[in-house]
Design a protein around this motif. Sequence first.
Motif, PDB file in Angstrom:
ATOM      1  N   GLN A 198      -9.764   3.379   8.183  1.00  0.00           N
ATOM      2  CA  GLN A 198      -9.332   5.144   7.408  1.00  0.00           C
ATOM      3  C   GLN A 198      -7.911   5.540   8.290  1.00  0.00           C
ATOM      4  O   GLN A 198      -8.115   5.403   9.530  1.00  0.00           O
ATOM      5  N   ILE A 204      -6.875   6.093  -2.119  1.00  0.00           N
ATOM      6  CA  ILE A 204      -6.249   7.155  -1.679  1.00  0.00           C
ATOM      7  C   ILE A 204      -6.952   8.330  -2.392  1.00  0.00           C
ATOM      8  O   ILE A 204      -7.518   8.237  -3.067  1.00  0.00           O
ATOM      9  N   VAL A 217      -5.991   7.055   3.341  1.00  0.00           N
ATOM     10  CA  VAL A 217      -6.084   5.586   2.977  1.00  0.00           C
ATOM     11  C   VAL A 217      -7.447   5.011   3.755  1.00  0.00           C
ATOM     12  O   VAL A 217      -7.853   5.434   4.879  1.00  0.00           O
ATOM     13  N   ILE A 245       0.734   4.310  -2.614  1.00  0.00           N
ATOM     14  CA  ILE A 245       0.033   5.933  -1.847  1.00  0.00           C
ATOM     15  C   ILE A 245       1.369   6.657  -2.422  1.00  0.00           C
ATOM     16  O   ILE A 245       1.306   7.816  -3.395  1.00  0.00           O
ATOM     17  N   MET A 257       0.711  -1.259   0.083  1.00  0.00           N
ATOM     18  CA  MET A 257       0.085  -0.260   0.369  1.00  0.00           C
ATOM     19  C   MET A 257       0.375   1.399   0.219  1.00  0.00           C
ATOM     20  O   MET A 257       0.746   2.463  -0.458  1.00  0.00           O
ATOM     21  N   SER A 258       2.100   1.188   0.910  1.00  0.00           N
ATOM     22  CA  SER A 258       2.674   2.218   0.375  1.00  0.00           C
ATOM     23  C   SER A 258       4.020   2.622  -0.298  1.00  0.00           C
ATOM     24  O   SER A 258       3.682   3.838  -0.565  1.00  0.00           O
TER      25      SER A 258
END
Length: 69
Positions: free
Chosen positions: A44, A61, A56, A5, A1-2
Amino acid sequence: MSTTIAHELAAVMGIDPMEMTPLADSVDTDALDALFGTAATDAQFQFTHEGYRVLVTPTGIAIRPPNLD
């Protein structure tokens, strides 16, 4: 996920992801990945990175540039 992002944030900023301050300077990326790495989360999480507000959620996002505050 990071990683996702970081790429989305860099795109909004109009720069290469390698040009921005590391995301880990603003948020614990391991914890973020663990939180959203499970399929069944309704969490969240919001943080600020280089003046951009990042929200997020399980569905996506959202990034808000600093000039919209």
